[in-house]
Design a protein around this motif. Structure first.
Motif, PDB file in Angstrom:
ATOM      1  N   GLY A 117       0.795  -1.214   0.000  1.00  0.00           N
ATOM      2  CA  GLY A 117       0.000   0.000   0.000  1.00  0.00           C
ATOM      3  C   GLY A 117       0.829   1.266   0.000  1.00  0.00           C
ATOM      4  O   GLY A 117       2.047   1.247  -0.212  1.00  0.00           O
ATOM      5  N   ALA A 118       0.177   2.380   0.280  1.00  0.00           N
ATOM      6  CA  ALA A 118       0.789   3.708   0.156  1.00  0.00           C
ATOM      7  C   ALA A 118       2.084   3.866   0.952  1.00  0.00           C
ATOM      8  O   ALA A 118       3.051   4.437   0.436  1.00  0.00           O
ATOM      9  CB  ALA A 118      -0.225   4.780   0.551  1.00  0.00           C
ATOM     10  N   PRO A 119       2.182   3.417   2.211  1.00  0.00           N
ATOM     11  CA  PRO A 119       3.439   3.628   2.947  1.00  0.00           C
ATOM     12  C   PRO A 119       4.640   2.903   2.346  1.00  0.00           C
ATOM     13  O   PRO A 119       5.788   3.292   2.577  1.00  0.00           O
ATOM     14  CB  PRO A 119       3.114   3.081   4.347  1.00  0.00           C
ATOM     15  CG  PRO A 119       1.637   3.071   4.444  1.00  0.00           C
ATOM     16  CD  PRO A 119       1.163   2.775   3.054  1.00  0.00           C
ATOM     17  N   VAL A 120       4.381   1.836   1.582  1.00  0.00           N
ATOM     18  CA  VAL A 120       5.466   0.995   1.076  1.00  0.00           C
ATOM     19  C   VAL A 120       6.068   1.529  -0.221  1.00  0.00           C
ATOM     20  O   VAL A 120       7.247   1.271  -0.504  1.00  0.00           O
ATOM     21  CB  VAL A 120       4.949  -0.452   0.893  1.00  0.00           C
ATOM     22  CG1 VAL A 120       5.950  -1.306   0.144  1.00  0.00           C
ATOM     23  CG2 VAL A 120       4.636  -1.074   2.253  1.00  0.00           C
ATOM     24  N   GLU A 121       5.322   2.275  -1.004  1.00  0.00           N
ATOM     25  CA  GLU A 121       5.837   2.742  -2.292  1.00  0.00           C
ATOM     26  C   GLU A 121       7.061   3.647  -2.147  1.00  0.00           C
ATOM     27  O   GLU A 121       8.056   3.467  -2.855  1.00  0.00           O
ATOM     28  CB  GLU A 121       4.721   3.432  -3.088  1.00  0.00           C
ATOM     29  CG  GLU A 121       3.615   2.469  -3.531  1.00  0.00           C
ATOM     30  CD  GLU A 121       4.167   1.195  -4.137  1.00  0.00           C
ATOM     31  OE1 GLU A 121       5.023   1.271  -5.041  1.00  0.00           O
ATOM     32  OE2 GLU A 121       3.755   0.101  -3.699  1.00  0.00           O
TER      33      GLU A 121
ATOM     34  N   PRO B 297       0.074  -9.878   0.535  1.00  0.00           N
ATOM     35  CA  PRO B 297       1.101  -9.079  -0.143  1.00  0.00           C
ATOM     36  C   PRO B 297       2.181  -8.631   0.828  1.00  0.00           C
ATOM     37  O   PRO B 297       1.917  -8.332   1.997  1.00  0.00           O
ATOM     38  CB  PRO B 297       0.307  -7.880  -0.689  1.00  0.00           C
ATOM     39  CG  PRO B 297      -0.870  -7.767   0.216  1.00  0.00           C
ATOM     40  CD  PRO B 297      -1.207  -9.166   0.647  1.00  0.00           C
ATOM     41  N   THR B 298       3.411  -8.574   0.326  1.00  0.00           N
ATOM     42  CA  THR B 298       4.528  -8.176   1.184  1.00  0.00           C
ATOM     43  C   THR B 298       5.687  -7.713   0.312  1.00  0.00           C
ATOM     44  O   THR B 298       5.533  -7.473  -0.886  1.00  0.00           O
ATOM     45  CB  THR B 298       4.948  -9.332   2.108  1.00  0.00           C
ATOM     46  OG1 THR B 298       5.924  -8.862   3.055  1.00  0.00           O
ATOM     47  CG2 THR B 298       5.518 -10.497   1.331  1.00  0.00           C
ATOM     48  N   LEU B 299       6.855  -7.610   0.905  1.00  0.00           N
ATOM     49  CA  LEU B 299       8.071  -7.221   0.209  1.00  0.00           C
ATOM     50  C   LEU B 299       8.982  -8.431   0.045  1.00  0.00           C
ATOM     51  O   LEU B 299       8.946  -9.355   0.861  1.00  0.00           O
ATOM     52  CB  LEU B 299       8.816  -6.139   0.995  1.00  0.00           C
ATOM     53  CG  LEU B 299       8.090  -4.809   1.195  1.00  0.00           C
ATOM     54  CD1 LEU B 299       8.867  -3.932   2.171  1.00  0.00           C
ATOM     55  CD2 LEU B 299       7.914  -4.091  -0.133  1.00  0.00           C
TER      56      LEU B 299
END
Length: 361
Positions: free
Chosen positions: A243-247, A273-275
């Protein structure tokens, strides 16, 4: 009579010194015998036994080993480097592995690509330290995913919900701890905002099962054995890292990719979903060229593929195509030589594959 204790002390010291000298001499003799017998040892830094690095590292060690007296490869024996005895060493993870490799206590190591890049450049967690400019690559192995595991009843649905909760961020010297701090920062949190602890993966899983933790982070190739065992003994959930914080995080740290942990990997979980970040197999540039050529060649022997496929599921993702993907560090000359021989590398003059965002093509 008063002199007797002193005389006896001197005798004991002389005897002890002679004993130490004899042990040292025996050690030199043993090493000489090993050399004469063509034996070479190769220590691979891996990770905790409940994670992914250790079982994968153990398989790699078995694949490249070929001790004296082994049955020939074409007769069903070892197909590794003649005379080589490789061992997988348990460690705290990526950061410790690179420290031990830099100090010459390991011959090779498994590490996360971002940690390797920072060490190579002297950036991020290595800011202010001499860069590990002699770090070199054997192969990019497989993707690791960042797991955020929670007790299902804890009511934690997002990273922001961790504030004030009991969370293990991973042990000191691990890539997990580095990633946990990065993810928390992206969500406006710091370790001081949590009841933070710093546990090994097995201890984290035990503590969560016993109700002593609400959540823990771990970065590893799924399925992670300790997490799979935990899911079979307690009700857990995986928290999305997306989501937004990850971009902005991904733009800042280009070696993070978007990934998904399959719900089928852990009982009761859903696709999350993850990194992700790649696992690299690395050595020092001063490692013998012929040895690393032989290690790389053994890595891609058909028998090694069979070993990897029978081992940890992450081993099934180790492919020749992934091995030569763009990397944050240059190949070791021995590895590069092998890949060029089999036409897997483009013609280059510096031996490095281009890293994302470094302007090379």
């Amino acid at each position: 009579m008063a002199a007797m204790p002193e005389i006896w002390t001197r005798r004991r010291l002389l005897a002890a010194g002679a004993g130490i000298g004899a042990i040292a001499a025996l050690g030199r003799v043993a090493r000489a015998q090993e050399k004469d017998a063509g034996i070479r040892y190769f220590r691979i830094g891996t990770g905790a036994s409940g994670g992914t690095y250790y079982p994968v590292g153990t398989t790699l060690a078995n694949a490249i080993s070929n001790p004296p007296g082994s049955r020939p490869c074409d007769r069903g024996g070892a197909c590794g480097v003649p005379g080589l005895i490789a061992t997988a060493q348990t460690t705290q993870g990526s950061v410790q592995n690179l420290e031990e490799l830099m100090a010459g206590r390991f011959d090779a190591a498994l590490t996360q690509a971002d940690v390797a890049y920072w060490a190579f450049r002297g950036e991020a967690i290595y800011q202010g330290k001499p860069p590990f400019e002699s770090l070199r690559l054997i192969a990019t192995l497989y993707p690791e995913t960042v797991h955020l595991v929670v007790r299902r009843e804890a009511g934690i649905a997002a990273v922001g919900d961790l504030a004030g909760r009991r969370v293990s961020l991973g042990e000191a010297g691990s890539g997990t701890l580095v990633h946990a701090r990065i993810v928390l920062e992206a969500h406006g949190l710091a370790p001081d905002d949590l009841a933070a602890s710093y546990l090994r993966i097995g201890d984290s899983a035990d503590a969560l099962r016993q109700g002593k933790l609400d959540a823990f982070f771990f970065t590893g190739g799924a399925p992670v054995a300790a997490i799979a065992a935990l899911a079979g003994a307690a009700e857990i959930a995986l928290v999305p890292i997306a989501g937004a914080p990850v971009e902005p995080l991904r733009r800042r740290f280009p070696y993070f990719g978007a990934a998904r942990i399959a719900g089928a990997d852990y009982k009761g979980a859903v696709d999350t979903p993850t990194l992700s970040v790649s696992t690299l197999w690395v050595v020092d540039a001063k490692a013998d060229v012929e040895l690393i050529y032989g290690v790389t060649k053994a890595l891609w022997h058909p028998n090694t593929k069979a070993l990897l496929e029978r081992g940890h599921p992450a081993g099934r993702q180790i492919t020749l195509e992934r091995a030569v993907e763009p990397s944050p560090i240059p190949f070791h000359p021995g590895a590069e030589r092998y890949y060029r021989e089999i036409n897997k590398l483009p013609a280059r003059t510096d031996g490095a594959t281009p890293a994302p965002g470094d302007g090379r093509n």
